[in-house]
Design an enzyme around this catalytic site. Sequence first.
Site, short mmCIF file in Angstrom:
data_model
loop_
_atom_site.label_atom_id
_atom_site.label_comp_id
_atom_site.label_asym_id
_atom_site.label_seq_id
_atom_site.Cartn_x
_atom_site.Cartn_y
_atom_site.Cartn_z
N GLU A 121 0.85 -1.21 0.00
CA GLU A 121 0.00 0.00 0.00
C GLU A 121 0.88 1.25 0.00
OE1 GLU A 121 -3.26 0.05 -0.32
OE2 GLU A 121 -4.01 -1.85 0.46
N ASP B 128 -7.80 2.61 -0.28
CA ASP B 128 -8.66 1.87 0.65
C ASP B 128 -7.88 1.43 1.89
OD1 ASP B 128 -7.12 -0.25 -0.29
OD2 ASP B 128 -8.77 -1.23 -1.34
N HIS C 206 -13.44 -2.58 -2.72
CA HIS C 206 -14.40 -3.53 -3.29
C HIS C 206 -15.84 -3.00 -3.23
CE1 HIS C 206 -10.93 -6.13 -3.13
NE2 HIS C 206 -10.85 -5.90 -1.83
#
Length: 149
Positions: free
Chosen positions: A47, A70, A124
């Site tokens: 990330e 996210d 998602h």
Amino acid sequence: MKKLKIFADGSCLKNPGPGGYCSIITDGEKKAIIKGSEKNSTNNRMELTAVIKALESLKKSPYEIELYTDSNYVVNGINSWLEKWIKNNWKTSSGKPVENQDLWKKLYELLQKHKVKAFWIKGHSGHPENEYCDKIAKQEALKVKDEKK
């Protein structure tokens, strides 16, 4: 100051394990895609790497950047924790050394060149750029998983 949006995501097939990352950089008209992988990493490292690689690719500065990810880890780190960690000599509020300190230091250096605000987006959830980054990050991780050892 020119404005950009960066969408970033990282993936790890096991934690730790083969990892991949992807970022999309856009000025609203053009898009650049940054992607890559590491044979042995973690979700959090991927990330962070997605954001670092995107910022490293910017040859001009400064930019006003909206960063979307996210990863609460990245968002909180940029928006809240970094300044405190630096004041505490890279220790957390509980006195432990900051994890992934090498990447956080590199990211901090890059953040000094731009005005960056990080925003969390739910993973998602159908967000097009986040879904694309997630897909590419996983593909990148699979590439190194399948390489001969």
